[in-house]
Motif scaffolding. Sequence first.
Motif, PDB file in Angstrom:
ATOM      1  N   UNK A  19       1.827   0.431  -1.988  1.00 61.23           N
ATOM      2  CA  UNK A  19       2.341  -1.202  -1.970  1.00 61.23           C
ATOM      3  C   UNK A  19       0.953  -1.798  -1.743  1.00 61.23           C
ATOM      4  N   UNK A  20       0.872  -3.317  -2.013  1.00 55.72           N
ATOM      5  CA  UNK A  20      -0.142  -4.003  -2.275  1.00 55.72           C
ATOM      6  C   UNK A  20      -0.759  -3.854  -0.753  1.00 55.72           C
ATOM      7  N   UNK A  21       0.020  -4.224   0.261  1.00 59.68           N
ATOM      8  CA  UNK A  21      -0.463  -4.391   1.628  1.00 59.68           C
ATOM      9  C   UNK A  21      -1.423  -2.975   2.034  1.00 59.68           C
ATOM     10  N   UNK A  22      -0.905  -1.767   1.610  1.00 57.59           N
ATOM     11  CA  UNK A  22      -1.290  -0.579   1.710  1.00 57.59           C
ATOM     12  C   UNK A  22      -2.430  -0.426   1.074  1.00 57.59           C
ATOM     13  N   UNK A  23      -2.755  -0.827  -0.251  1.00 57.75           N
ATOM     14  CA  UNK A  23      -3.908  -0.829  -0.866  1.00 57.75           C
ATOM     15  C   UNK A  23      -5.185  -1.416  -0.281  1.00 57.75           C
TER      16      UNK A  23
END
Length: 114
Positions: A19-23
Amino acid sequence: MSASDTVWLFTRYGLGEGPAELQQQLVVKYLTLALESGKLPAKVLFYTEGVRLACSGSPVLSQLRELEKRGVELVLCHTCLSYFGLLDQVQVGVVGGMGDILEALNQAAKVVAL
C-alpha cells in the motif's frame, strides 16, 4: 567496490509493492538508516514515479537534502517530471535527461534498484 561506485535507482514513490502509505514509510526508514550508516552512494537517480520523491510534498525531502549536503548527486528525469506536471515542484536534486541517467548507470560498478 566502495559506496562511491554505487548508484541507487528510485522508480516508485516509495519502496516495494505494498500500500502507498507503507511504501512511503519504508522509503523514509531506508533513507534515514542509510544516512545514519554513512554508507552512501555516489548518485541517486529518479525516474517514472520516483521523481515524486524529490518534489513538494514528498516525505523524504529532508533526507534527500542531507544526501546532497554529504555530496551525493541526485538526478531527476526531465521527461518524467514534465509528464507528471512536476517541473515547477522540484525541491532537491538536478533535472537531467535520460542520457544523464544512462551515463550514470553505465559508469556505476553497482546499481541498487529500490
